[in-house]
Design a protein around this motif. Structure first.
Motif, PDB file in Angstrom:
ATOM      1  N   CYS A  12      -5.548 -26.971  63.717  1.00 22.18           N
ATOM      2  CA  CYS A  12      -5.983 -26.439  65.010  1.00 22.18           C
ATOM      3  C   CYS A  12      -7.191 -25.530  64.769  1.00 22.18           C
ATOM      4  O   CYS A  12      -7.548 -25.247  63.619  1.00 22.18           O
ATOM      5  N   GLY A  14      -7.470 -22.334  65.105  1.00 27.32           N
ATOM      6  CA  GLY A  14      -7.137 -21.088  64.405  1.00 27.32           C
ATOM      7  C   GLY A  14      -6.995 -21.303  62.910  1.00 27.32           C
ATOM      8  O   GLY A  14      -7.413 -20.465  62.102  1.00 27.32           O
ATOM      9  N   VAL A  15      -6.430 -22.427  62.524  1.00 32.19           N
ATOM     10  CA  VAL A  15      -6.260 -22.739  61.099  1.00 32.19           C
ATOM     11  C   VAL A  15      -7.620 -23.060  60.466  1.00 32.19           C
ATOM     12  O   VAL A  15      -7.946 -22.574  59.377  1.00 32.19           O
ATOM     13  N   CYS A  96      -5.513 -15.422  64.138  1.00 35.04           N
ATOM     14  CA  CYS A  96      -5.993 -16.320  65.192  1.00 35.04           C
ATOM     15  C   CYS A  96      -6.245 -15.522  66.477  1.00 35.04           C
ATOM     16  O   CYS A  96      -5.422 -14.684  66.863  1.00 35.04           O
ATOM     17  N   LEU A  98      -5.736 -16.281  69.381  1.00 33.28           N
ATOM     18  CA  LEU A  98      -4.639 -16.447  70.355  1.00 33.28           C
ATOM     19  C   LEU A  98      -3.421 -15.608  69.978  1.00 33.28           C
ATOM     20  O   LEU A  98      -2.647 -15.202  70.840  1.00 33.28           O
ATOM     21  N   VAL A  99      -3.263 -15.316  68.697  1.00 34.69           N
ATOM     22  CA  VAL A  99      -2.222 -14.369  68.275  1.00 34.69           C
ATOM     23  C   VAL A  99      -2.674 -12.957  68.679  1.00 34.69           C
ATOM     24  O   VAL A  99      -1.892 -12.161  69.203  1.00 34.69           O
ATOM     25  N   THR A 164       3.423 -18.065  69.474  1.00 36.80           N
ATOM     26  CA  THR A 164       2.484 -19.117  69.887  1.00 36.80           C
ATOM     27  C   THR A 164       2.945 -20.527  69.522  1.00 36.80           C
ATOM     28  O   THR A 164       2.465 -21.499  70.098  1.00 36.80           O
ATOM     29  N   THR A 165       3.849 -20.650  68.545  1.00 37.83           N
ATOM     30  CA  THR A 165       4.174 -21.984  68.011  1.00 37.83           C
ATOM     31  C   THR A 165       5.575 -22.467  68.386  1.00 37.83           C
ATOM     32  O   THR A 165       6.167 -23.276  67.682  1.00 37.83           O
ATOM     33  N   CYS A 194       0.528 -21.567  72.426  1.00 39.47           N
ATOM     34  CA  CYS A 194      -0.918 -21.833  72.467  1.00 39.47           C
ATOM     35  C   CYS A 194      -1.203 -23.291  72.812  1.00 39.47           C
ATOM     36  O   CYS A 194      -0.320 -24.154  72.724  1.00 39.47           O
ATOM     37  N   ALA A 196      -2.846 -25.506  71.205  1.00 35.69           N
ATOM     38  CA  ALA A 196      -2.748 -26.465  70.086  1.00 35.69           C
ATOM     39  C   ALA A 196      -1.294 -26.898  69.899  1.00 35.69           C
ATOM     40  O   ALA A 196      -1.005 -28.087  69.709  1.00 35.69           O
ATOM     41  N   THR A 197      -0.373 -25.938  69.994  1.00 35.71           N
ATOM     42  CA  THR A 197       1.054 -26.251  69.882  1.00 35.71           C
ATOM     43  C   THR A 197       1.456 -27.178  71.023  1.00 35.71           C
ATOM     44  O   THR A 197       2.126 -28.194  70.831  1.00 35.71           O
TER      45      THR A 197
END
Ligand code: SF4
Length: 310
Positions: A12, A14-15, A96, A98-99, A164-165, A194, A196-197
């Motif tokens: 994603c 963030g990664v 990230c 979003l975190v 988020t996951t 999020c 992406a999840t």
């Protein structure tokens, strides 16, 4: 055999950002770099950086003063950040965005007088970091079974935030139980799971009816990978969570299967390609990519402190 290759899958935004930050930090200097916890929850990514000299540790105490430390995409509690700065460490913060957003919301809700019911998995690095933002104003709820047992303060309004996951199916179940017990619970429009999840889970849900079995590339400690592998089980389909093609077994599949292949947000694409080769070699599989969401989100890069990496 047919392979339905789900898209989006794998890394994603963030990664990608965290991995790029560590790459750039390694390129910027010749000294050692410490990473507090796994940069992302994927065994192959961590091993590759370990071979390039990154030292992964579980606490700041294991890092010498004035060294360079990277905070992973999962984020850290404010106390950890303060301690790192007080020790003179050079911090590369790959949390990230979003975190970070959930952290900001936790602080804001606490300042506004809310008590937060935070849905997440006990012990996960992201959860530890978020709880640390407002420890007096948050109650962790890890499952629907815990809802009758929690006792948030009766004199404060309640609201919800989430890791988020999470699985959106599981999160909906817990949220419904919370609403039933606390009818005046305030629900922020976007409580935490999020994009992406959500996209990776919805791609699996969409393609599941066409599939006999599902293979998820991802490590066992990756929350979003595990949630992907759980979805097919609820629909009575076969499901495997694997680190790489080396974990695949011929006996788990038959030549007539349609196999849905996806990857968690921390799993690199080369591991997916290894699985495709494995299915082509063993079963002569025909591969069709199926795009459910066109995911183009990219985050601003992490700033590598200039001149501070030796
Ligand atoms: S899974 Fe979501 S929150 Fe986690 S790093 Fe990726 S984009 Fe960020």
């Amino acid at each position: 055999m047919k392979i339905l290759l789900a898209s989006p899958r794998g890394f994603c935004a963030g990664v990608k950002r965290a991995v790029r930050a560590l790459d750039e930090a390694l390129a910027a200097g010749s000294g050692p770099i410490w990473a507090l916890h796994e940069i992302v929850h994927n065994a192959s990514v961590v091993e590759r950086f370990r071979r390039r000299g990154v030292r992964f540790v579980d606490s700041l105490e294991q890092i010498p003063d004035r060294a360079v430390v990277l905070f992973s995409a999962h984020g850290v509690a404010p106390k950890v950040r303060e301690k790192a700065l007080a020790r003179g460490l050079t911090v590369i913060d790959a949390t990230c965005p979003l975190v970070e957003r959930v952290h900001r919301l936790a602080r804001r809700f606490a300042e506004e007088g809310y008590h937060i019911l935070y849905i997440g998995h006990r012990g996960h690095q992201e959860v530890i970091g978020t709880l640390g933002e407002a420890p007096e104003s948050i109650t962790l709820v890890a499952s629907a079974d815990e809802v009758p047992k929690i006792s948030p303060p009766a004199d404060r309004p309640l609201t919800v935030l989430m890791q988020t996951t999470l699985s959106f199916v599981e999160a909906d179940k817990i949220t419904s139980a919370l609403r039933e017990r606390f009818p005046r619970l305030a629900m922020p429009p976007d409580a935490g799971i999020c994009f992406a999840t959500r996209h990776r889970q919805e791609a699996v849900q969409t393609l599941l009816p066409e599939s006999d079995a599902v293979v998820v590339v991802g490590s066992a400690n990756s929350s979003n990978s595990r949630r992907l592998a759980e979805l097919p089980l609820a629909a009575g389909k076969r499901s495997r969570l694997i680190d790489s093609a080396a974990d695949l077994r011929e006996n788990d599949f038959s030549g007539g299967d349609t196999v849905l292949l996806t990857a968690g947000a921390s799993a690199p694409e080369e591991l997916v390609e290894g699985c495709l080769d494995w299915f082509r070699d063993r079963f002569g599989a025909e591969v069709r990519e199926r795009t459910i969401f066109d995911e183009r989100t990219a985050f601003r890069p992490v700033i590598i402190p200039p001149g501070e990496i030796k």
